[in-house]
Design an enzyme around this catalytic site. Structure first.
Site, PDB file in Angstrom:
ATOM      1  N   HIS A   1      -2.774   5.249   6.370  1.00 42.95           N
ATOM      2  CA  HIS A   1      -1.393   5.853   6.676  1.00 42.95           C
ATOM      3  C   HIS A   1      -1.187   7.197   6.054  1.00 42.95           C
ATOM      4  CE1 HIS A   1       0.063   1.674   6.848  1.00 42.95           C
ATOM      5  NE2 HIS A   1      -0.138   1.524   5.664  1.00 42.95           N
TER       6      HIS A   1
ATOM      7  N   CYS B   1       0.893  -1.094   0.138  1.00 46.57           N
ATOM      8  CA  CYS B   1       0.024  -0.020   0.062  1.00 46.57           C
ATOM      9  C   CYS B   1       0.776   1.494   0.106  1.00 46.57           C
ATOM     10  CB  CYS B   1      -0.953  -0.045   1.127  1.00 46.57           C
ATOM     11  SG  CYS B   1      -0.100  -0.464   2.745  1.00 46.57           S
TER      12      CYS B   1
HETATM   13  P1  NAD Z   1      -5.803 -10.849   5.987  1.00 45.06           P
HETATM   14  O1  NAD Z   1      -5.074 -11.584   7.054  1.00 45.06           O
HETATM   15  O2  NAD Z   1      -6.722  -9.774   6.267  1.00 45.06           O
HETATM   16  O3  NAD Z   1      -6.488 -11.858   4.819  1.00 45.06           O
HETATM   17  C1  NAD Z   1      -5.557 -13.066   4.307  1.00 45.06           C
HETATM   18  C2  NAD Z   1      -6.654 -14.094   4.192  1.00 45.06           C
HETATM   19  O4  NAD Z   1      -5.925 -15.127   3.720  1.00 45.06           O
HETATM   20  C3  NAD Z   1      -7.357 -14.507   5.440  1.00 45.06           C
HETATM   21  O5  NAD Z   1      -8.657 -14.598   5.228  1.00 45.06           O
HETATM   22  C4  NAD Z   1      -6.837 -15.776   5.844  1.00 45.06           C
HETATM   23  O6  NAD Z   1      -7.475 -16.573   6.688  1.00 45.06           O
HETATM   24  C5  NAD Z   1      -6.301 -16.235   4.356  1.00 45.06           C
HETATM   25  N1  NAD Z   1      -5.150 -17.448   4.736  1.00 45.06           N
HETATM   26  C6  NAD Z   1      -4.248 -17.521   5.674  1.00 45.06           C
HETATM   27  N2  NAD Z   1      -3.726 -18.923   5.319  1.00 45.06           N
HETATM   28  C7  NAD Z   1      -3.873 -19.233   4.064  1.00 45.06           C
HETATM   29  C8  NAD Z   1      -3.541 -20.078   3.050  1.00 45.06           C
HETATM   30  N3  NAD Z   1      -2.587 -20.910   3.429  1.00 45.06           N
HETATM   31  N4  NAD Z   1      -4.039 -19.987   1.830  1.00 45.06           N
HETATM   32  C9  NAD Z   1      -5.312 -19.281   1.578  1.00 45.06           C
HETATM   33  N5  NAD Z   1      -5.640 -18.414   2.342  1.00 45.06           N
HETATM   34  C10 NAD Z   1      -4.872 -18.128   3.686  1.00 45.06           C
HETATM   35  O7  NAD Z   1      -4.263 -10.343   5.220  1.00 45.06           O
HETATM   36  P2  NAD Z   1      -4.399  -8.906   4.173  1.00 45.06           P
HETATM   37  O8  NAD Z   1      -4.380  -7.774   5.204  1.00 45.06           O
HETATM   38  O9  NAD Z   1      -5.510  -9.009   3.316  1.00 45.06           O
HETATM   39  O10 NAD Z   1      -2.970  -9.165   3.587  1.00 45.06           O
HETATM   40  C11 NAD Z   1      -2.983 -10.076   2.541  1.00 45.06           C
HETATM   41  C12 NAD Z   1      -1.647  -9.587   1.868  1.00 45.06           C
HETATM   42  O11 NAD Z   1      -1.805  -8.174   1.159  1.00 45.06           O
HETATM   43  C13 NAD Z   1      -0.212  -9.649   2.608  1.00 45.06           C
HETATM   44  O12 NAD Z   1       0.744  -9.825   1.925  1.00 45.06           O
HETATM   45  C14 NAD Z   1      -0.110  -8.069   2.936  1.00 45.06           C
HETATM   46  O13 NAD Z   1       0.956  -7.645   3.330  1.00 45.06           O
HETATM   47  C15 NAD Z   1      -0.499  -7.435   1.803  1.00 45.06           C
HETATM   48  N6  NAD Z   1      -1.241  -6.059   2.006  1.00 45.06           N
HETATM   49  C16 NAD Z   1      -1.939  -5.770   3.176  1.00 45.06           C
HETATM   50  C17 NAD Z   1      -2.344  -4.673   3.136  1.00 45.06           C
HETATM   51  C18 NAD Z   1      -3.165  -4.058   4.553  1.00 45.06           C
HETATM   52  O14 NAD Z   1      -2.964  -2.912   4.963  1.00 45.06           O
HETATM   53  N7  NAD Z   1      -4.289  -4.896   4.926  1.00 45.06           N
HETATM   54  C19 NAD Z   1      -2.089  -3.748   2.277  1.00 45.06           C
HETATM   55  C20 NAD Z   1      -1.562  -3.689   1.252  1.00 45.06           C
HETATM   56  C21 NAD Z   1      -0.994  -5.340   1.112  1.00 45.06           C
END
Ligand code: NAD
Length: 339
Positions: A221, A141
């Site tokens: 942020h 992000c």
């Molecule tokens: P999150 O925890 O909200 O969602 C992740 C999902 O994946 C959950 O539903 C979880 O149950 C599921 N999961 C866990 N293990 C798994 C597996 N082995 N197979 C399939 N599903 C599985 O996380 P998020 O915030 O959505 O982050 C996901 C990615 O995006 C990360 O790389 C994070 O760094 C990136 N990201 C997050 C944000 C943020 O602020 N939330 C912003 C930009 C990028």
């Protein structure tokens, strides 16, 4: 012909990407994969997304919760033309072998290492570099927010040096285990923070230093940015340039949006799903050029959603179905971007 997209990981980013992909005229969601039968799994089914079990041994848990499964994650990968991996940081790396086994190109998120992939991606900055890539990382992000801004400035004026302080939210609203809850942390305390090198995965030759902090907030942020430009300009010209970018929202002074709280309220009032702010939100009054080549500004980055349109564009970029301009326009129109 529609592009068949699978989404592995249906959390904060995954559910937003699923909705955004579904909104595109040239794409369809084949299914989404979840590890646990929680509220998000229930919502996936309620929203008519075929649900696949990410961990085959947990199929029984879904049965016990009365949540209907369409199959196991391997079947989803096999049936998809491309997979968007939106699992937590580090899990994407574990899934890489599965995508290779089924010869399905994959998009990963910013939590994965740049070394995992063939290319790191930002639609505005390096769209064409992703064509034909098997493994593509849509940058974080914060890196997305900085890249959109730098791409526009670099194209118009050239950029000598970027210095940015990133005041980062402690956690997303639903992350009950994150913090701090009563502190202001230099994070990391060492300089530069990892964000600058991450921006260099998009702009390899850019001179950039970043500093990070963490505060007790969940909404967005906030970046304090200083850019040394190559060509001389003035405040009004830069304001006009940034206002003309489709993924930069220059907040007009009269709106009275003094922080992330009112920004999110405005997004909700505007009917944005989940109150999402897909654009960088730049305070118009903060845009200031000193001495012709020193630009300063503040921008808010909605961490839960700014990468969503980038994932949609990355799908077309990898499969070569549209060029940068067409894809960004199509994505923006389908989502209803532009505040
Ligand atoms: P999150 O925890 O909200 O969602 C992740 C999902 O994946 C959950 O539903 C979880 O149950 C599921 N999961 C866990 N293990 C798994 C597996 N082995 N197979 C399939 N599903 C599985 O996380 P998020 O915030 O959505 O982050 C996901 C990615 O995006 C990360 O790389 C994070 O760094 C990136 N990201 C997050 C944000 C943020 O602020 N939330 C912003 C930009 C990028």
């Amino acid at each position: 012909m529609t592009i068949e997209v699978g989404i592995n990981g249906y959390g904060t980013i995954g559910k937003r990407v699923a909705d955004a992909v579904r909104a595109q005229p040239d794409m369809e969601v084949v299914g989404v994969a979840k590890t646990r039968p929680n509220f998000e799994a229930e919502q996936a089914v309620a929203n008519d997304f075929p649900l696949y079990a990410a961990v085959p041994e947990r199929v029984e848990q879904f049965d016990e919760a009365g949540i209907e499964l369409a199959g196991k994650v391997e079947e989803l990968v096999q049936n998809s033309e491309i997979v968007v991996d939106t699992t937590p940081s580090g899990i994407g790396a574990e899934n890489k072998a599965m995508y290779e086994e089924y010869d399905t190109p994959a998009l990963y998120q910013g939590g994965e290492d740049a070394e995992l992939v063939d290319v790191s991606f930002n639609a505005r900055a390096n769209f064409a570099e992703a064509e034909g890539a098997d493994h593509t990382r849509v940058v974080s992000c914060n890196t997305t927010g900085l890249s959109r801004l730098i791409a526009a400035l670099d194209e118009e004026y050239g950029v000598e040096k970027v210095r940015a302080t990133l005041v980062r939210r402690g956690g997303d609203p639903a992350q009950s285990s994150r913090g701090p809850i009563n502190d202001t942390l230099p994070d990391p305390v060492t300089i530069p923070s990892h964000h600058g090198p991450d921006v260099n995965t998009i702009f390899p030759d850019l001179d950039i230093d970043t500093l990070g902090m963490k505060v007790p907030a969940t909404l967005t942020h906030t970046h304090s940015v200083n850019v040394e430009l190559t060509d001389e300009t003035d405040t009004e010209e830069v304001r006009g340039l940034l206002a003309g970018e489709s993924r930069l929202f220059v907040i007009p002074e009269h709106m009275g949006i003094d922080g992330s709280g009112k920004l999110k309220e405005f997004a909700l009032d505007s009917g944005r799903p989940r109150g999402d702010v897909w654009e960088n939100a730049i305070w118009g009054e903060s845009i200031t050029v000193e001495g012709g080549d020193e630009l300063y500004l503040f921008q808010a980055i909605h961490q839960e959603s700014d990468v969503v349109p980038e994932n949609v564009d990355a799908i077309r970029a990898v499969l070569g179905t549209a060029d940068r301009r067409e894809s960004i326009e199509r994505t923006n129109e389908a989502l209803g971007m532009g505040l």
